[in-house]
Design a protein around this motif. Structure first.
Motif, PDB file in Angstrom:
ATOM      1  N   SER A 282       7.515   1.188  -9.492  1.00  0.00           N
ATOM      2  CA  SER A 282       6.403   0.548 -10.179  1.00  0.00           C
ATOM      3  C   SER A 282       6.614  -0.951 -10.119  1.00  0.00           C
ATOM      4  CB  SER A 282       6.308   1.008 -11.631  1.00  0.00           C
ATOM      5  OG  SER A 282       5.290   0.296 -12.307  1.00  0.00           O
ATOM      6  N   ALA A 283       5.534  -1.686  -9.834  1.00  0.00           N
ATOM      7  CA  ALA A 283       5.631  -3.144  -9.721  1.00  0.00           C
ATOM      8  C   ALA A 283       5.703  -3.818 -11.078  1.00  0.00           C
ATOM      9  CB  ALA A 283       4.445  -3.693  -8.927  1.00  0.00           C
ATOM     10  N   GLY A 284       5.364  -3.113 -12.136  1.00  0.00           N
ATOM     11  CA  GLY A 284       5.387  -3.720 -13.466  1.00  0.00           C
ATOM     12  C   GLY A 284       5.009  -2.689 -14.512  1.00  0.00           C
ATOM     13  N   ALA A 285       5.171  -3.074 -15.783  1.00  0.00           N
ATOM     14  CA  ALA A 285       4.914  -2.119 -16.864  1.00  0.00           C
ATOM     15  C   ALA A 285       3.453  -1.667 -16.884  1.00  0.00           C
ATOM     16  CB  ALA A 285       5.287  -2.749 -18.205  1.00  0.00           C
ATOM     17  N   SER A 286       2.560  -2.544 -16.475  1.00  0.00           N
ATOM     18  CA  SER A 286       1.144  -2.201 -16.534  1.00  0.00           C
ATOM     19  C   SER A 286       0.633  -1.591 -15.242  1.00  0.00           C
ATOM     20  CB  SER A 286       0.328  -3.469 -16.841  1.00  0.00           C
ATOM     21  OG  SER A 286       0.497  -4.434 -15.821  1.00  0.00           O
ATOM     22  N   GLU A 287       1.490  -1.519 -14.229  1.00  0.00           N
ATOM     23  CA  GLU A 287       1.061  -1.006 -12.944  1.00  0.00           C
ATOM     24  C   GLU A 287       1.304   0.502 -12.868  1.00  0.00           C
ATOM     25  OE1 GLU A 287      -0.451  -2.818 -10.656  1.00  0.00           O
ATOM     26  OE2 GLU A 287      -0.290  -4.607 -11.899  1.00  0.00           O
ATOM     27  N   LYS A 288       0.483   1.171 -12.078  1.00  0.00           N
ATOM     28  CA  LYS A 288       0.673   2.611 -11.924  1.00  0.00           C
ATOM     29  C   LYS A 288       1.893   2.892 -11.050  1.00  0.00           C
ATOM     30  CE  LYS A 288      -2.202   3.286  -7.816  1.00  0.00           C
ATOM     31  NZ  LYS A 288      -3.341   4.028  -7.247  1.00  0.00           N
ATOM     32  N   MET A 289       2.474   4.074 -11.224  1.00  0.00           N
ATOM     33  CA  MET A 289       3.651   4.463 -10.460  1.00  0.00           C
ATOM     34  C   MET A 289       3.259   4.824  -9.033  1.00  0.00           C
ATOM     35  SD  MET A 289       6.014   6.663 -13.067  1.00  0.00           S
ATOM     36  CE  MET A 289       4.777   7.948 -13.216  1.00  0.00           C
ATOM     37  N   VAL A 290       4.115   4.437  -8.093  1.00  0.00           N
ATOM     38  CA  VAL A 290       3.909   4.756  -6.687  1.00  0.00           C
ATOM     39  C   VAL A 290       4.972   5.764  -6.276  1.00  0.00           C
ATOM     40  CG1 VAL A 290       3.840   3.865  -4.338  1.00  0.00           C
ATOM     41  CG2 VAL A 290       2.973   2.467  -6.229  1.00  0.00           C
ATOM     42  N   VAL A 291       4.542   6.908  -5.763  1.00  0.00           N
ATOM     43  CA  VAL A 291       5.452   7.979  -5.357  1.00  0.00           C
ATOM     44  C   VAL A 291       5.588   7.973  -3.842  1.00  0.00           C
ATOM     45  CG1 VAL A 291       5.916  10.454  -5.436  1.00  0.00           C
ATOM     46  CG2 VAL A 291       4.729   9.341  -7.337  1.00  0.00           C
ATOM     47  N   GLY A 292       6.819   8.023  -3.346  1.00  0.00           N
ATOM     48  CA  GLY A 292       7.061   7.998  -1.923  1.00  0.00           C
ATOM     49  C   GLY A 292       8.159   8.955  -1.514  1.00  0.00           C
ATOM     50  N   MET A 293       8.438   9.010  -0.224  1.00  0.00           N
ATOM     51  CA  MET A 293       9.473   9.886   0.309  1.00  0.00           C
ATOM     52  C   MET A 293      10.850   9.286   0.075  1.00  0.00           C
ATOM     53  SD  MET A 293       7.951  11.036   4.004  1.00  0.00           S
ATOM     54  CE  MET A 293       9.426  12.015   4.324  1.00  0.00           C
ATOM     55  N   GLU A 294      11.818  10.134  -0.126  1.00  0.00           N
ATOM     56  CA  GLU A 294      13.208   9.720  -0.186  1.00  0.00           C
ATOM     57  C   GLU A 294      13.844   9.988   1.183  1.00  0.00           C
ATOM     58  OE1 GLU A 294      15.707   7.897  -0.756  1.00  0.00           O
ATOM     59  OE2 GLU A 294      15.637   8.216  -2.915  1.00  0.00           O
ATOM     60  N   ALA A 295      14.843   9.223   1.523  1.00  0.00           N
ATOM     61  CA  ALA A 295      15.490   9.360   2.820  1.00  0.00           C
ATOM     62  C   ALA A 295      16.025  10.774   3.006  1.00  0.00           C
ATOM     63  CB  ALA A 295      16.626   8.342   2.944  1.00  0.00           C
ATOM     64  N   GLY A 296      15.783  11.318   4.188  1.00  0.00           N
ATOM     65  CA  GLY A 296      16.281  12.647   4.510  1.00  0.00           C
ATOM     66  C   GLY A 296      15.310  13.771   4.220  1.00  0.00           C
ATOM     67  N   GLU A 297      14.293  13.513   3.398  1.00  0.00           N
ATOM     68  CA  GLU A 297      13.303  14.544   3.090  1.00  0.00           C
ATOM     69  C   GLU A 297      12.279  14.663   4.232  1.00  0.00           C
ATOM     70  OE1 GLU A 297      12.767  16.753   0.565  1.00  0.00           O
ATOM     71  OE2 GLU A 297      14.789  16.255  -0.111  1.00  0.00           O
ATOM     72  N   GLU A 298      11.699  15.847   4.376  1.00  0.00           N
ATOM     73  CA  GLU A 298      10.667  16.091   5.372  1.00  0.00           C
ATOM     74  C   GLU A 298       9.352  16.430   4.691  1.00  0.00           C
ATOM     75  OE1 GLU A 298      11.932  19.119   8.041  1.00  0.00           O
ATOM     76  OE2 GLU A 298      13.193  17.758   9.229  1.00  0.00           O
ATOM     77  N   MET A 299       8.258  15.983   5.315  1.00  0.00           N
ATOM     78  CA  MET A 299       6.939  16.262   4.753  1.00  0.00           C
ATOM     79  C   MET A 299       5.982  16.604   5.887  1.00  0.00           C
ATOM     80  SD  MET A 299       4.532  14.021   2.201  1.00  0.00           S
ATOM     81  CE  MET A 299       4.387  12.660   3.328  1.00  0.00           C
ATOM     82  N   PRO A 300       5.401  17.795   5.876  1.00  0.00           N
ATOM     83  CA  PRO A 300       4.440  18.165   6.919  1.00  0.00           C
ATOM     84  C   PRO A 300       3.050  17.615   6.624  1.00  0.00           C
ATOM     85  CG  PRO A 300       4.794  20.017   5.449  1.00  0.00           C
ATOM     86  CD  PRO A 300       5.715  18.926   4.977  1.00  0.00           C
TER      87      PRO A 300
END
Length: 492
Positions: A93-111
């Motif tokens: 999150s860029a700040g307390a008022s900003e929404k959370m950004v969800v992303g991939m973690e290293a080593g994980e796979e996503m189809p």
């Protein structure tokens, strides 16, 4: 069962030994040309037998950030919710008022499925050691996205899927992304925070005609990609903001960023050691961004070339080498309109100064600073915008008196805004502003300097009793107003 297992192991070991023997004999008996041909044939056979192909998208390419990497990161963030089988996620999150950004973690796979074809994404990280000249151990992390797919989808991946991701990411960015402001640290690196400056052209205290001219110029610039390419010029635009302190130069920069949805790169030239470091910084900027150099007359020595040559001739070789390593005007101008100016697209370059007359003419010529914008003292139109911003009023009984005083004194929008913010009561705030303007008018009258011979024939050293004299009052950086002032000292 045990004898069968032992037999299998023995057979495998015998086969491995035989292969090693054959390889050894081939290396000794076969010519190098034959060995190379056999190796190539085996590689081709393996390639045909392997159904999976992979495309690697690195975070950076040389000095430049890879825009495709950023596009993939933004696109995959929108696909996380549809892939619930992922066990590890990265949340920021860029700040307390900003929404959370969800992303991939290293080593994980996503189809991901595109037009019936399946693509499998993976985030790969590795640590790379720097050279011996780097600060500290110089180690840094290198990240890349890898997408794997069946080989029959290779053309679809390159010509359709990746372009689709880039277009989708751009639409996402234009709609949702927050703006960042970057600062240069440690010589040639950028660090960023979220830009939360609320200034817009609607709230900017500036005359409407000047404001409209700036907005029209910006909008025209962003629509002329093909035009710049056709005429063979870098897709960039330069603006020089000049005028006294407190006249809204920083607010205008923020308004431009919010209007265009461009990030800001605030370049502190005194923190850059050499032209080489400067190039690394500037090439590392993203497209659709604004480069800002504030107080350009104070942050870099803008001396004429003859003066530099004269000083260099008086210095020793060590001093010469040190001077050559420093950031120079030519190094900066090389990026503004030299060969390095083509290293990015759709960029705004803004220089600010309180004293335009101090700038080297090389900075001001056409093609470098395309538009010179004078940020002057507060006008009645600018005041009305400020009053509406801070107190939501379009008219007040004090407006006629304020208008008359603003025409006579030099007051900056920042000074007006400071008074308007002191009190939530509109009547009190506006009457306080009237008092400030009256005080400024009195101080300006007291500070009038009288020179030359006066109407009664007395010289400067003589005491002035009564008379009408002509004086010059400097209204702002460009305008000198000549006024007739009547002085009456007969009462003592």
């Amino acid at each position: 069962m045990a004898p069968s297992y032992d037999k299998t192991i023995a057979t495998a070991a015998s086969l491995a030994a035989s292969l090693m023997l054959v390889r050894s004999l081939a290396n000794e008996l076969l010519p190098s040309e034959v060995r190379d041909a056999l190796s190539s044939a085996l590689a081709s056979l393996r390639s045909r037998m392997t159904w999976q192909h992979t495309i690697v998208i690195k975070e950076t390419e040389g000095w430049c950030r890879n825009c495709v990497y950023d596009a993939v990161e933004a696109y995959l963030a929108t696909r996380i919710n549809t892939n619930l089988n992922m066990q590890r996620l990265r949340v920021s999150s860029a700040g307390a008022s900003e929404k959370m950004v969800v992303g991939m973690e290293a080593g994980e796979e996503m189809p991901d499925v595109y037009q019936g074809a399946e693509f499998k994404w993976c985030l790969v990280t590795r640590e790379v050691k720097g050279d011996s000249d780097s600060v500290g151990d110089g180690a840094h992390e290198v990240r890349s996205y890898e997408v794997s797919f069946h080989k029959r989808h290779k053309e679809k991946a390159l010509k359709e899927y990746l372009p689709f991701i880039v277009a989708a990411a751009k639409a996402i960015e234009d709609q949702e992304r927050s703006l960042d402001i970057y600062m240069n640290e440690h010589g040639n690196e950028w660090s960023s925070i979220v830009l939360q400056h609320p200034s817009t052209f609607d709230t900017l205290a500036m005359d409407m005609k000047q404001k409209r001219a700036i907005v029209d110029d910006l909008d025209r610039f962003t629509k002329r990609k093909d035009y710049y390419r056709r005429i063979g010029k870098a897709w960039k635009r330069g603006y020089l903001l000049y005028g006294p302190p407190g006249t809204g130069k920083s607010s205008l920069i923020a308004a431009i960023a919010n209007h265009l949805r461009f990030d800001i790169y605030d370049l502190e030239l005194t923190g850059v050691d050499s032209n080489s470091d400067l190039r690394r910084l500037l090439v590392g900027m993203t497209n659709r961004s604004i480069l800002v150099v504030e107080d350009i007359d104070c942050t870099i020595e803008l001396k004429q070339r003859e003066e530099d040559d004269e000083e260099h001739s008086k210095s020793n070789s060590a001093a010469k080498k040190k001077a050559e390593d420093k950031v120079t005007l030519s190094g900066l101008l090389n990026f503004v309109d030299g060969l390095w100016s083509t290293s990015g697209e759709e960029r705004i370059i803004i220089f600010t100064t309180n004293y335009k007359e101090r700038l080297d003419p090389a900075l001001l010529r056409p093609g470098r600073m395309d538009m010179h914008i004078h940020m002057g003292y507060c006008t009645m139109e600018a005041f009305r915008i400020l009053a509406n911003n801070y107190h939501s009023v379009d008219y007040h009984a004090t407006y006629p008196e304020i208008e008359e005083l603003i025409e006579e004194v030099s007051v900056t929008p920042a000074e007006v805004a400071e008074v308007l913010m002191r009190n939530d009561d509109t009547d009190v705030a506006l009457h306080d502003l009237v008092e400030l303007l009256k005080l400024k008018k009195k101080d300006a009258t007291d500070d009038i300097k009288i020179e030359g011979t006066h109407v009664d024939g007395k010289k400067d050293s003589d005491e002035i009793k009564t008379g009408s004299v002509q004086v010059e009052e400097k209204k702002d950086d460009e305008e000198v107003v000549v006024k007739n002032v009547f002085i009456d000292n007969r009462s003592g």
